[in-house]
Scaffold this motif. Structure first.
Motif, PDB file in Angstrom:
ATOM      1  N   UNK A  69       0.798  -1.223   0.000  1.00  0.00           N
ATOM      2  CA  UNK A  69       0.000   0.000   0.000  1.00  0.00           C
ATOM      3  C   UNK A  69       0.827   1.267   0.000  1.00  0.00           C
ATOM      4  N   UNK A  70       2.103   1.175  -0.364  1.00  0.00           N
ATOM      5  CA  UNK A  70       2.993   2.339  -0.391  1.00  0.00           C
ATOM      6  C   UNK A  70       2.974   2.946  -1.787  1.00  0.00           C
ATOM      7  N   UNK A  71       2.713   4.255  -1.841  1.00  0.00           N
ATOM      8  CA  UNK A  71       2.715   5.013  -3.089  1.00  0.00           C
ATOM      9  C   UNK A  71       4.046   5.752  -3.182  1.00  0.00           C
ATOM     10  N   UNK A  77       3.507   8.711   2.216  1.00  0.00           N
ATOM     11  CA  UNK A  77       3.202   7.280   2.134  1.00  0.00           C
ATOM     12  C   UNK A  77       4.470   6.448   2.301  1.00  0.00           C
ATOM     13  N   UNK A  78       5.550   6.857   1.649  1.00  0.00           N
ATOM     14  CA  UNK A  78       6.821   6.134   1.773  1.00  0.00           C
ATOM     15  C   UNK A  78       7.304   6.184   3.220  1.00  0.00           C
ATOM     16  N   UNK A  79       7.263   7.364   3.817  1.00  0.00           N
ATOM     17  CA  UNK A  79       7.717   7.512   5.197  1.00  0.00           C
ATOM     18  C   UNK A  79       6.873   6.704   6.177  1.00  0.00           C
ATOM     19  N   UNK A  80       5.556   6.745   6.001  1.00  0.00           N
ATOM     20  CA  UNK A  80       4.677   5.988   6.899  1.00  0.00           C
ATOM     21  C   UNK A  80       4.903   4.487   6.736  1.00  0.00           C
ATOM     22  N   UNK A  81       5.094   4.037   5.504  1.00  0.00           N
ATOM     23  CA  UNK A  81       5.358   2.616   5.265  1.00  0.00           C
ATOM     24  C   UNK A  81       6.658   2.171   5.911  1.00  0.00           C
ATOM     25  N   UNK A  82       7.689   2.984   5.767  1.00  0.00           N
ATOM     26  CA  UNK A  82       8.988   2.661   6.382  1.00  0.00           C
ATOM     27  C   UNK A  82       8.878   2.645   7.906  1.00  0.00           C
ATOM     28  N   UNK A  84       6.211   2.032   9.690  1.00  0.00           N
ATOM     29  CA  UNK A  84       5.466   0.824  10.081  1.00  0.00           C
ATOM     30  C   UNK A  84       6.358  -0.411  10.002  1.00  0.00           C
ATOM     31  N   UNK A  85       7.137  -0.505   8.936  1.00  0.00           N
ATOM     32  CA  UNK A  85       8.035  -1.657   8.766  1.00  0.00           C
ATOM     33  C   UNK A  85       9.059  -1.706   9.892  1.00  0.00           C
ATOM     34  N   UNK A  86       9.590  -0.560  10.276  1.00  0.00           N
ATOM     35  CA  UNK A  86      10.557  -0.510  11.369  1.00  0.00           C
ATOM     36  C   UNK A  86       9.906  -0.944  12.685  1.00  0.00           C
ATOM     37  N   UNK A  87       8.706  -0.446  12.947  1.00  0.00           N
ATOM     38  CA  UNK A  87       8.002  -0.812  14.182  1.00  0.00           C
ATOM     39  C   UNK A  87       7.724  -2.313  14.230  1.00  0.00           C
ATOM     40  N   UNK A  88       7.286  -2.884  13.097  1.00  0.00           N
ATOM     41  CA  UNK A  88       7.046  -4.339  13.045  1.00  0.00           C
ATOM     42  C   UNK A  88       8.333  -5.103  13.275  1.00  0.00           C
ATOM     43  N   UNK A  89       9.406  -4.650  12.658  1.00  0.00           N
ATOM     44  CA  UNK A  89      10.701  -5.312  12.779  1.00  0.00           C
ATOM     45  C   UNK A  89      11.189  -5.285  14.229  1.00  0.00           C
ATOM     46  N   UNK A 154      15.548   5.639  13.366  1.00  0.00           N
ATOM     47  CA  UNK A 154      15.005   6.971  13.129  1.00  0.00           C
ATOM     48  C   UNK A 154      13.695   6.865  12.351  1.00  0.00           C
ATOM     49  N   UNK A 155      12.708   7.608  12.787  1.00  0.00           N
ATOM     50  CA  UNK A 155      11.425   7.628  12.093  1.00  0.00           C
ATOM     51  C   UNK A 155      11.091   9.063  11.678  1.00  0.00           C
ATOM     52  N   UNK A 156      10.160   9.175  10.740  1.00  0.00           N
ATOM     53  CA  UNK A 156       9.659  10.483  10.338  1.00  0.00           C
ATOM     54  C   UNK A 156      10.594  11.302   9.473  1.00  0.00           C
ATOM     55  N   UNK A 157      11.658  10.731   8.969  1.00  0.00           N
ATOM     56  CA  UNK A 157      12.670  11.496   8.245  1.00  0.00           C
ATOM     57  C   UNK A 157      12.432  11.584   6.745  1.00  0.00           C
TER      58      UNK A 157
END
Length: 171
Positions: A69-71, A77-82, A84-89, A154-157
């Motif tokens: 679902x990443x555009x 969208x890219x930042x939110x997907x990354x 989420x992936x980091x949080x899951x990891x 790092x998130x939100x970058x």
């Protein structure tokens, strides 16, 4: 020994450790270049066009991003997907992350490719060879952008950093 004596002693030891560290020069070790003589390594990045298998790899990672679902045209969208992936990891115990980093490196590179004058190529310099987006001597290695921030959790970058690159390289 009283509590305050222990606190003062700990502070004194920290100051001594900091002073010792300041006296020792920091050493930077360059990556192993193998058997290549140093005079043959490019001081400036060199690049070449993508081969079919490299383009196929990019396309497969783009398909995986789309399935998530990443555009890639939308940095939020890219930042939110990354993120989420980091949080899951992190919550899963942090096993292998290479594919996640590769996927989001391609998201960053593809965004830059679509929205700037940068084109996908394979760049080589004294640090190695990797997929990059390139225009003349301006080279961005998206895997480096993502991997360094991944290691720091790092998130939100993404919107700010990649958005800044877009402003530097408008079409």
């Amino acid at each position: 020994m009283g509590l305050f004596d222990r606190i003062k002693g700990a502070a004194r030891r920290k100051d001594e450790d900091d002073a010792e560290e300041a006296r020792e020069p920091r050493v930077r070790v360059l990556p192993d270049t193998g058997d290549t003589p140093s005079e043959e390594l490019p001081l400036k990045p060199e690049s070449r066009r993508l081969r079919e298998e490299e383009r196929a790899r990019i396309d497969s990672l783009l398909a995986a991003l789309e399935a998530e679902g990443v555009d890639v045209d939308d940095l939020e969208s890219v930042g939110a997907g990354l993120d989420r992936a980091l949080a899951r990891w992190v919550s899963s115990g942090g096993s292998d992350h290479d594919e996640i980093v590769a996927r989001y490196a391609v998201a960053v590179g593809e965004h830059l490719h679509r929205h700037t004058d940068l084109a996908w190529e394979v760049a080589t310099d004294v640090f190695g060879t990797d997929l990059a987006v390139v225009a003349g001597d301006f080279v961005v290695v998206p895997a480096n952008l993502v991997a360094v921030r991944w290691m720091r959790r790092e998130t939100g970058w993404v919107p700010q950093v990649v958005g800044h690159l877009v402003t530097l390289r408008n079409r």
